[in-house]
Design a protein around this motif. Sequence first.
Motif: not given
Length: 152
Positions: A44-49
Amino acid sequence: MFVSDTLFAYKYIPAANNLQNETDWKQNYQYLLADFKYNELARMDTIIGEEYIDLIKKQVHYKGENKTFARGELDHSYYKYEKENLSSKDQSSIRGSKLYRLVLNDNNTKGCYLFSFYCSQNRICRSFIFIKKENNKWVYVDEYPSWIVDES
């Protein structure tokens, strides 16, 4: 992006695991956590939770019906939906197959829907699309290929 005139209700069909079974879901949840909470494999592009994992579970258990709509209902000043043009050579166009109904978290601030589209060799690919509400507008968060969810 090309879309049809129906929002489809996702009808989950078990693959490697049956994610409607709580035991299989709990096992799979740990694999998903690696991506959604820690982004260990940088999928993923970032941690989203973790809360977005719960939205995937809502999609798997969704019992709603298909809903037809007029494409014009989606038109806004900054984009307009048009009839599909299969002869278009526009490299930025994505030819969609199905758009699935949205599921929301309990306080209606995060959402998830599925989008199936034509990918390599005219096959169907499907991704979970995650959105969140910011400043009273829905914004894109990230996407996650659906095959990863059931093949973990």
